[in-house]
Design an enzyme around this catalytic site. Structure first.
Site, PDB file in Angstrom:
ATOM      1  N   HIS A  60      -1.251 -16.383   3.441  1.00 50.86           N
ATOM      2  CA  HIS A  60      -1.478 -15.061   3.998  1.00 50.86           C
ATOM      3  C   HIS A  60      -2.657 -15.170   4.874  1.00 50.86           C
ATOM      4  CE1 HIS A  60      -0.982 -10.405   4.673  1.00 50.86           C
ATOM      5  NE2 HIS A  60      -1.436 -10.773   5.483  1.00 50.86           N
ATOM      6  N   ARG A 162      -0.370   2.616  10.299  1.00 53.79           N
ATOM      7  CA  ARG A 162       0.219   1.853  10.581  1.00 53.79           C
ATOM      8  C   ARG A 162       1.786   1.449  10.414  1.00 53.79           C
ATOM      9  NH1 ARG A 162      -4.481  -2.655  10.558  1.00 53.79           N
ATOM     10  NH2 ARG A 162      -4.668  -1.323   8.563  1.00 53.79           N
ATOM     11  N   HIS A 194       2.638  -5.928   2.576  1.00 53.78           N
ATOM     12  CA  HIS A 194       0.741  -4.927   2.778  1.00 53.78           C
ATOM     13  C   HIS A 194       1.106  -4.122   2.528  1.00 53.78           C
ATOM     14  CE1 HIS A 194      -1.998  -3.624   6.657  1.00 53.78           C
ATOM     15  NE2 HIS A 194      -1.374  -2.608   5.473  1.00 53.78           N
ATOM     16  N   ASP A 284      -6.206 -13.441   5.280  1.00 52.36           N
ATOM     17  CA  ASP A 284      -5.914 -12.862   6.035  1.00 52.36           C
ATOM     18  C   ASP A 284      -6.709 -13.393   7.254  1.00 52.36           C
ATOM     19  OD1 ASP A 284      -4.619 -10.896   6.975  1.00 52.36           O
ATOM     20  OD2 ASP A 284      -6.405  -9.316   6.710  1.00 52.36           O
TER      21      ASP A 284
END
Length: 388
Positions: A60, A162, A194, A284
């Site tokens: 990721h 989001r 996510h 990330d």
């Protein structure tokens, strides 16, 4: 090209003892107690007092950058080749994130191919937070079947302010497209989710698995340690056969608000004698670590770093006393299984010639070999990216 790594203690990630490893071109040709090869093309690497482990797999990374939640000036930069190699990462999976507008799938595939040309192995996931997702060909199934680098879809946002509020029906359709696309292409097919800290958490994913014939192993749910509640629900999720991905990049506020530190999560698994098989770490990297107030207003951000991937494994071993081979599995064998990369994540004959040598006391990265090519040796960077 022949590369002989000799005299080291081999972790596959399971411990195999002191072994030599011979790499021919980009694959492991032999593993033995004492390999004797004579060739003018042979390069030898002395691994005495070193652990020899598989190259790390980061599933990721926002390789083209991410962020943007605070406006155009908060778009994070794309990753450099040496950022990955100095972190021991030889295989990377790129994805978009919140921003699927100014970050494009064309940029993503181009960046992945550039990293591969420079000496790593790079794949991508189609889409972003948004559902319906953005693809390269205009069709999810076509992306998976026709584009070798596409392993599935992601990073699909759920339970987050989001998120694009995908309905259960939309998620089911997306999962079905991935399932069929994977069958037609011979890939595993991944749905990278996510997981935000909203009210629904795993509810939609669990309902999808319970109500359809889509196997849970297609799902990799990331940010599984962002809160204690997410982590606890994630423990139930892996019992269904899904993969829980823990994010190593973090900030002080996340930890203070209940995030489970990755190294401590591994200690929890070890102390409670839980299986490590469906747990993975990812960094990330280059993603934004945004700070919002209780009303969802943007306050600021930091940038995730890929160096956090092995740092958390090292802390798990040195500080939390997790057995080395167990901790190592979450950045080698386990993510390779999660993403269906059968030639990655383990040291074995016929598998990729991706190795990392670690000092056996400090666990510092000493040497990195990717596809048989030595990129770092004796802590010295030998190969840089094209524009570094």
């Amino acid at each position: 090209m022949l590369t002989l790594v000799y005299g080291g203690e081999l972790y596959s990630p399971n411990y195999l003892g002191k072994k030599d490893v011979l790499i021919t071109q980009d694959k492991i040709q032999d593993i033995s107690d004492n390999i004797n090869v004579q060739s003018d093309a042979l390069q030898k690497i002395d691994a005495t007092d070193k652990y020899v482990v598989p190259g790390f797999l980061d599933g990721h990374v926002h390789i083209t950058g991410g962020g943007g939640e605070g406006g155009f000036s908060t778009r994070t930069p794309e990753i450099n080749f040496s950022d990955l190699t100095t972190a021991g990462i030889t295989t990377v999976i790129g994805c978009l994130g919140t921003d699927g507008t100014t970050r494009s799938m064309k940029d993503l595939i181009a960046k992945a191919r550039s990293l591969t040309e420079e000496g790593l192995t790079a794949y991508i996931l189609s889409g972003s937070y948004r559902v319906p997702i953005t693809t390269l060909t205009g069709d999810v199934q076509d992306d998976i079947v026709l584009i070798p680098e596409v392993l599935g879809v992601g990073e699909i946002a759920v339970s987050d302010h989001r998120a694009f509020l995908p309905t259960l029906s939309e998620l089911k359709k997306l999962a079905a497209e991935v399932r069929v696309g994977s069958m037609l292409s011979g890939k595993k097919g991944v749905i990278n989710v996510h997981m935000g800290d909203g009210k629904r958490l795993f509810k939609d994913i669990n309902q999808l698995i319970d109500e359809t014939e889509i196997p849970a192993f297609h799902f990799v749910v990331t940010h599984g340690n962002r809160t204690g509640e997410i982590f606890e629900e994630g423990l139930e999720f892996i019992k269904k056969g899904g993969f829980l991905d823990l994010t190593t990049s973090t900030v002080k506020k996340f930890l203070e608000s209940g995030e489970v530190k990755c190294s401590k999560a591994l200690r929890y698994f070890h102390e409670n004698e839980l299986s490590f098989d469906n747990i993975t770490f990812s960094s990330d990297g280059q993603g934004s670590l945004p700070n919002f107030d209780e009303n969802g207003n943007y306050l600021g951000l930091k940038v995730g770093g890929v160096s956090s991937l092995f740092r958390e494994v090292k802390e798990a071993v040195l500080d939390e006393k997790v057995p080395f081979e167990k901790a190592l599995s979450v950045i080698t064998k386990n993510p390779a299984k999660a993403f269906g990369l059968e030639n990655k994540g383990e040291i074995d004959k016929g598998k990729a010639g991706d190795l990392v040598l670690l000092d056996n006391n400090s666990l510092e990265i000493d040497t990195v070999i990717s596809k048989g090519k030595v990129l770092i040796k004796d802590k010295q960077l030998l190969v840089k990216g094209t524009f570094e």
